[in-house]
Design an enzyme around this catalytic site. Structure first.
Site, PDB file in Angstrom:
ATOM      1  N   SER A 128      42.664  40.497  49.788  1.00  0.00           N
ATOM      2  CA  SER A 128      43.910  40.514  48.953  1.00  0.00           C
ATOM      3  C   SER A 128      44.848  39.883  49.583  1.00  0.00           C
ATOM      4  O   SER A 128      44.454  38.480  49.935  1.00  0.00           O
ATOM      5  CB  SER A 128      44.304  42.091  48.696  1.00  0.00           C
ATOM      6  OG  SER A 128      45.435  42.070  47.796  1.00  0.00           O
ATOM      7  N   ASP A 268      38.229  43.322  39.039  1.00  0.00           N
ATOM      8  CA  ASP A 268      39.368  43.088  39.695  1.00  0.00           C
ATOM      9  C   ASP A 268      40.450  42.606  38.459  1.00  0.00           C
ATOM     10  O   ASP A 268      40.279  41.591  37.965  1.00  0.00           O
ATOM     11  CB  ASP A 268      39.408  42.077  40.688  1.00  0.00           C
ATOM     12  CG  ASP A 268      40.557  42.029  41.568  1.00  0.00           C
ATOM     13  OD1 ASP A 268      41.776  42.489  41.186  1.00  0.00           O
ATOM     14  OD2 ASP A 268      40.482  41.717  42.826  1.00  0.00           O
ATOM     15  N   HIS A 301      39.926  46.054  41.863  1.00  0.00           N
ATOM     16  CA  HIS A 301      40.551  45.476  43.056  1.00  0.00           C
ATOM     17  C   HIS A 301      40.296  46.070  44.299  1.00  0.00           C
ATOM     18  O   HIS A 301      39.616  45.425  45.405  1.00  0.00           O
ATOM     19  CB  HIS A 301      42.106  45.037  43.038  1.00  0.00           C
ATOM     20  CG  HIS A 301      42.653  44.285  43.988  1.00  0.00           C
ATOM     21  ND1 HIS A 301      42.363  43.327  44.463  1.00  0.00           N
ATOM     22  CD2 HIS A 301      43.342  44.729  45.191  1.00  0.00           C
ATOM     23  CE1 HIS A 301      43.023  42.785  45.572  1.00  0.00           C
ATOM     24  NE2 HIS A 301      43.938  43.745  46.044  1.00  0.00           N
TER      25      HIS A 301
END
Length: 330
Positions: A128, A268, A301
């Site tokens: 991320s 995601d 995610h």
């Protein structure tokens, strides 16, 4: 128990042109002493920190003795993004959060590495926000990284990411309970409708279980995270773009000598897999040492923090010391 070390940086020039007189850079090291083994830098995500393994380590499933990233074979370093509050020193928090960009953070991390006499990295890995910083680090020093592993991230902030950063920023600056309320919104970006529906099945006991789950996530984050830290980390997400003030992506990426292992998550909803597939296709035209891996998961995610077996399968060949050439820090 965290064992923080500190590097003092003075008169640091920010991308916007301001000079930061002093930046304390806190970090932790794991495994082999610095200078005795290949170095792996692990960049933390938005609410993460430098405690990546050991007690309360958030990536214990991947990093440690005899694990995928084996601390018997590597020196593992994790910096805290300045202002994330993990050092518990109130004066180190950053109120002028919009002054900072991912470019600044990447430069700060490199400065920290150079202070430790580390001029080359075996691997930079991060998920991320941490993966976005990894991309920028590679753009800044394209010959100093052997393996670049950005996970569930992107080399640029898409309009979708920028839009959600704005919503988060509005919540953080206008809510009566900003950290908790922003976390509620964020959790719905980090998971998927399928994941949540499958888990809770509309069960309730006075209130719906999904509401309890979200409320608990908000309360837990409020108890361990500071508002200024959340504002800063959220803002950084929209500043990611390795082509800013540089040339186009293919030109910039062509300078990166590292083996690039892009890891995405098929579901995601934040850093979407389609963007990463396009990046891979563009890189394949100019590089042979680029690879694409996709986590298959219902969880969205956050799968990079959940699907450890799949991630370990992708990463194990990279960190297998039998396949690793002798490496000595410059």
């Amino acid at each position: 128990m965290k064992n923080l070390k500190k590097i003092d940086l003075f008169n640091f020039n920010l991308e916007i042109g301001k000079v930061r007189p002093y930046i304390p850079l806190y970090f932790e090291t794991f495994g082999q002493p610095v200078g005795s083994a290949p170095v792996v830098l692990v960049n933390h995500a938005l609410t993460g920190n430098s405690t990546i393994t050991g007690e309360n380590g958030w990536w214990n499933d991947l990093i440690g003795e005899n694990k995928t990233i084996n601390t018997n074979d590597f020196t593992v370093i994790a910096f805290n993004i300045p202002g994330n509050g993990y050092d518990n020193v109130f004066g180190n928090l950053i109120s002028d959060y919009k002054d900072f960009t991912i470019l600044d953070v990447a430069r700060i991390f490199w400065e920290g590495l150079f202070h430790l006499n580390i001029d080359e990295l075996f691997t930079v890995i991060g998920g991320s926000l941490g993966g976005a910083i990894a991309w920028e680090m590679a753009a800044q020093h394209p010959t100093k990284i052997k393996n670049l592993i950005p996970i569930a991230t992107d080399w640029k902030a898409t309009d979708w990411v920028i839009a959600n950063v704005l919503i988060q920023d509005k919540i953080l600056n206008n809510s009566d309970d900003p950290i908790a309320d922003a976390r509620l919104h964020a959790m719905l970006l980090y998971r998927t409708p399928q994941s949540i529906n499958q888990r809770f099945k509309r069960k309730q006991n006075n209130v719906f279980e999904v509401e309890n789950w979200l409320t608990n996530h908000g309360s837990k984050l409020k108890n361990r995270f500071r508002l200024s830290s959340y504002k800063l980390m959220n803002h950084l997400l929209k500043t990611n773009d390795i082509t800013k003030n540089r040339k186009d992506f293919v030109t910039v990426a062509s300078q990166i000598q590292a083996n690039i292992h892009i890891v995405s998550v098929d579901t995601d909803y934040f850093f979407i897999a389609e963007e990463n597939r396009e990046t891979y296709q563009n890189l394949k035209k100019i590089k042979e040492n680029v690879f694409y891996h996709e986590i298959q998961s219902i969880h969205g995610h956050d799968a990079f923090l959940i699907e450890f077996n799949q991630l370990a399968t992708f990463l194990s060949p990279i960190f297998n010391t039998q396949n690793t050439h002798k490496y000595v820090n410059a």
